[in-house]
Design a protein around this motif. Sequence first.
Motif, PDB file in Angstrom:
ATOM      1  N   ILE A 292     -11.898  -9.294   1.468  1.00 25.55           N
ATOM      2  CA  ILE A 292     -10.970  -7.893   2.768  1.00 25.55           C
ATOM      3  C   ILE A 292     -12.113  -6.692   2.660  1.00 25.55           C
ATOM      4  O   ILE A 292     -13.257  -6.713   1.851  1.00 25.55           O
ATOM      5  CB  ILE A 292      -9.721  -7.360   1.787  1.00 25.55           C
TER       6      ILE A 292
ATOM      7  N   ARG B 266     -10.359   3.344   6.456  1.00 30.61           N
ATOM      8  CA  ARG B 266      -8.870   3.878   6.906  1.00 30.61           C
ATOM      9  C   ARG B 266      -7.860   2.096   5.795  1.00 30.61           C
ATOM     10  O   ARG B 266      -6.423   3.140   5.850  1.00 30.61           O
ATOM     11  CB  ARG B 266      -8.914   2.648   8.412  1.00 30.61           C
ATOM     12  N   LEU B 267      -8.075   1.418   4.996  1.00 23.10           N
ATOM     13  CA  LEU B 267      -7.407   1.744   3.503  1.00 23.10           C
ATOM     14  C   LEU B 267      -7.899   1.938   2.775  1.00 23.10           C
ATOM     15  O   LEU B 267      -9.026   1.667   1.731  1.00 23.10           O
ATOM     16  CB  LEU B 267      -8.176  -0.629   3.251  1.00 23.10           C
TER      17      LEU B 267
ATOM     18  N   ARG C  72      -8.417   4.409  -1.231  1.00 23.21           N
ATOM     19  CA  ARG C  72      -8.572   4.005  -2.269  1.00 23.21           C
ATOM     20  C   ARG C  72      -7.478   4.890  -3.029  1.00 23.21           C
ATOM     21  O   ARG C  72      -6.887   5.480  -2.180  1.00 23.21           O
ATOM     22  CB  ARG C  72      -9.513   4.156  -2.937  1.00 23.21           C
TER      23      ARG C  72
ATOM     24  N   TYR D 128      -6.477  -7.851  -3.543  1.00 17.79           N
ATOM     25  CA  TYR D 128      -5.271  -6.693  -2.766  1.00 17.79           C
ATOM     26  C   TYR D 128      -4.435  -7.307  -2.000  1.00 17.79           C
ATOM     27  O   TYR D 128      -5.094  -8.474  -1.248  1.00 17.79           O
ATOM     28  CB  TYR D 128      -6.599  -5.342  -2.658  1.00 17.79           C
ATOM     29  N   THR D 129      -3.692  -6.629  -1.185  1.00 26.61           N
ATOM     30  CA  THR D 129      -3.269  -7.011  -0.155  1.00 26.61           C
ATOM     31  C   THR D 129      -3.155  -4.807   0.541  1.00 26.61           C
ATOM     32  O   THR D 129      -3.295  -3.671  -0.159  1.00 26.61           O
ATOM     33  CB  THR D 129      -1.414  -7.157  -0.245  1.00 26.61           C
ATOM     34  N   VAL D 130      -2.903  -5.545   1.644  1.00 23.85           N
ATOM     35  CA  VAL D 130      -3.319  -3.640   2.201  1.00 23.85           C
ATOM     36  C   VAL D 130      -1.460  -3.155   2.322  1.00 23.85           C
ATOM     37  O   VAL D 130      -0.810  -4.046   3.051  1.00 23.85           O
ATOM     38  CB  VAL D 130      -3.703  -3.106   3.750  1.00 23.85           C
ATOM     39  N   TYR D 131      -1.368  -2.234   2.170  1.00 24.43           N
ATOM     40  CA  TYR D 131       0.888  -0.928   1.844  1.00 24.43           C
ATOM     41  C   TYR D 131       0.433  -0.137   2.515  1.00 24.43           C
ATOM     42  O   TYR D 131      -0.586   0.727   1.409  1.00 24.43           O
ATOM     43  CB  TYR D 131       1.292  -1.932   0.539  1.00 24.43           C
TER      44      TYR D 131
ATOM     45  N   HIS E   8      -1.455   1.230   4.310  1.00 22.94           N
ATOM     46  CA  HIS E   8      -2.988   1.812   4.760  1.00 22.94           C
ATOM     47  C   HIS E   8      -3.452   1.787   3.545  1.00 22.94           C
ATOM     48  O   HIS E   8      -4.366   3.112   3.400  1.00 22.94           O
ATOM     49  CB  HIS E   8      -3.097   2.803   5.711  1.00 22.94           C
TER      50      HIS E   8
ATOM     51  N   THR F 206      -3.373  -7.050  -6.155  1.00 20.94           N
ATOM     52  CA  THR F 206      -1.940  -8.425  -6.136  1.00 20.94           C
ATOM     53  C   THR F 206      -2.677  -9.481  -7.641  1.00 20.94           C
ATOM     54  O   THR F 206      -1.838 -10.012  -7.762  1.00 20.94           O
ATOM     55  CB  THR F 206      -2.413  -9.031  -4.899  1.00 20.94           C
TER      56      THR F 206
ATOM     57  N   ASP G  40       6.661  -0.578   2.355  1.00 17.68           N
ATOM     58  CA  ASP G  40       5.443  -0.735   4.001  1.00 17.68           C
ATOM     59  C   ASP G  40       5.809  -1.120   5.137  1.00 17.68           C
ATOM     60  O   ASP G  40       5.475  -1.530   5.822  1.00 17.68           O
ATOM     61  CB  ASP G  40       3.948  -2.358   3.270  1.00 17.68           C
TER      62      ASP G  40
ATOM     63  N   TYR H 247     -11.430 -10.002   6.233  1.00 20.14           N
ATOM     64  CA  TYR H 247     -10.662  -9.935   7.223  1.00 20.14           C
ATOM     65  C   TYR H 247     -10.680  -8.390   6.680  1.00 20.14           C
ATOM     66  O   TYR H 247     -10.055  -7.622   5.803  1.00 20.14           O
ATOM     67  CB  TYR H 247      -9.021 -10.317   7.094  1.00 20.14           C
TER      68      TYR H 247
ATOM     69  N   GLY I 126      -7.688   6.546  11.782  1.00 16.62           N
ATOM     70  CA  GLY I 126      -7.349   6.085   9.953  1.00 16.62           C
ATOM     71  C   GLY I 126      -8.772   6.343   9.399  1.00 16.62           C
ATOM     72  O   GLY I 126      -9.514   6.919   7.853  1.00 16.62           O
ATOM     73  N   ASN I 127      -9.740   5.760  10.344  1.00 21.89           N
ATOM     74  CA  ASN I 127     -11.435   6.515   9.039  1.00 21.89           C
ATOM     75  C   ASN I 127     -12.174   7.486  10.019  1.00 21.89           C
ATOM     76  O   ASN I 127     -12.246   8.505   8.748  1.00 21.89           O
ATOM     77  CB  ASN I 127     -12.372   5.181   9.517  1.00 21.89           C
TER      78      ASN I 127
END
Lengths: 367, 367
Positions: A4, A9-10, A12, A27-30, A32, A37, A123, B27, B246-247
Amino acid sequence: MAFISPSRRLRRTPFSQGVEAAGVKAYTVYNHMLLPTVFESIEADYHHLKNHVQVWDVSVERQVELRGPDAAKLMQMLTPRDLRGMLPGRCFYVPIVDETGGMLNDPVAVKLAEDRWWISIADSDLLLWVKGIANGYRLDVLVDEPDVSPLAVQGPKADDLVARVFGDAVREIRFFRFGIFEFEGRDLAIARSGYSKQGGYEIYVSGSDIAMPLWDTLFAAGADLNVRAGCPNAIERIEGGLLSYGNDMTDDNTPHECGLGRFCDTQTAIGCIGRDALLRVAKEGPVQQIRAIAIDGDAVPTCDRAWPLFADGRRVGQVTSAMWSPDYATNVAIGMVRMTHWDSGTALEVETPDGMRGAVVQPGFWL
Amino acid sequence: MAFISPSRRLRRTPFSQGVEAAGVKAYTVYNHMLLPTVFESIEADYHHLKNHVQVWDVSVERQVELRGPDAAKLMQMLTPRDLRGMLPGRCFYVPIVDETGGMLNDPVAVKLAEDRWWISIADSDLLLWVKGIANGYRLDVLVDEPDVSPLAVQGPKADDLVARVFGDAVREIRFFRFGIFEFEGRDLAIARSGYSKQGGYEIYVSGSDIAMPLWDTLFAAGADLNVRAGCPNAIERIEGGLLSYGNDMTDDNTPHECGLGRFCDTQTAIGCIGRDALLRVAKEGPVQQIRAIAIDGDAVPTCDRAWPLFADGRRVGQVTSAMWSPDYATNVAIGMVRMTHWDSGTALEVETPDGMRGAVVQPGFWL
């Protein structure tokens, strides 16, 4: 498995430092935001969750806060569940539907006061739907995402751990109720809830500044309880029939298809935007519905897309979550099955990436 | 770096099979969907993009489709950009704002006809905002996510490659215009656009069934052009000043803060929901704004959170994207800087995870 790529944007979370120190592996993204996981392995995490106690960074359960004179009216517009009898201090699992009755989210609504609510979301950017509705209907309400990050404590020893930090009064909190408890001078809502069937709490941590102090306090207090960092466990949540929005249901589905008809009071939920659309399905029932499904053979591959379900060569549904269960020695799965084939014991076939396998509709979930 | 856990909720795309065969290494998640970020390495991908041609799976640019008599009215409600002069066949970059003037998305609006639009979105569930507004204002319009997945062809040889598949007429498409071209009997919109400064096209692939056939056709046609699978490149997009929702901006920011004032016709965009809130900022200007920033020293660490900017010990902004640029031999960055310190040449300090570094406000982006 691919990596990842980190970026702002993802987002923390206020607990990310603790999560990283605990050796998060995936991880997953949830919403944003990063949701752990895997720590040791999905199976090792699973056994530990069922025997000890884990602290979960579920900051991704972002809150949509409604404040103002129209807050309760707006909340009722969002869901077909009748909220008139809901008192402050209660949490309600509420399907959220659009004007067609399609599921937009399946959050927990937290009623802080008549004019102040949190919606603890799954989500999707529910904030945008709620803001759009509030604006379009010119409601007198503020809609925002506050600095609140839930921290879950789950597992059979969760009561002991949380009581050590917040006092024995937490043991008295009933299921899906919450109380207000103090930590470092801050009032925090603590609910008996969580995305596992092992029991425990969700602490709504208000203010990022106290996040790591609380994390560290819980780990210090629970050393002899074998406390570990954990996360929602893919095996345990399927065994327990805990649905995942985006996996097991989307905006294509009505609450009734998702087996959430018991949370729909379509006759009396006056004001709900999707009410008209749901009246007929509430009366006649859905034509497909969520079922527990056992899949034959050894461990299935990763379920990263819908797997078609067949009976006599005809498509009758799909599997959307599946994992090997060590405790039940079978592949446990969640699927959507047409009414012609949804009875318990029905033999089906499922098309997985490594070939067709037998599958059987179960009478219910395992836990 | 941690792994990403696959699940149906992180949607695969119609091109995922091709992306995996091309050896994707990492990704990100964007609109609940997988977006490749690395194939060979970020630097190798960067050099290749600048010299050859790449095919990008940008299915994550999901479309919000507006259809019906109120489609144009709704589109204007969403943005402060005046759309009255926009003809079918045009693409407009449109800031989307809420009632406070806060950015909800920065998509490209594609006008197919007076009563049919696509909004090709950045990373937020804009569909929910648009549906909420359409419902609240009782507009006569259908709002949905169609089965359309953009495929970008980017790089200096993009014209040659796309012309080989669709004919020389694609060379005549002007910037941010589109034409309709046929592939396997299907009419596809092809726009001269894309999230790089290397030139190229975005093909709006309607119907998942023709996705891999088109992918394969492009690779077969471009073998001697050194065509490769690629993706938006973190270095190149910062050099070119392409912002990332988002960024580099969130709903905290107005379009003017993001340097998007030229896309705001606040006086004449009658009907825009955020118009009142933006009138004052349009007149007086923002107090902080996006700037290109060079950061001293060797390659910066991964920018996965906002890095505070200081001048004389006082906080004056933040950096939100930063990468080492091989071509410019400096760290290129995007930041938001207060007006007291945003002039070109201003020396600042930035707090990175490995310590404080010097930074200088640039006269503009590099490309």
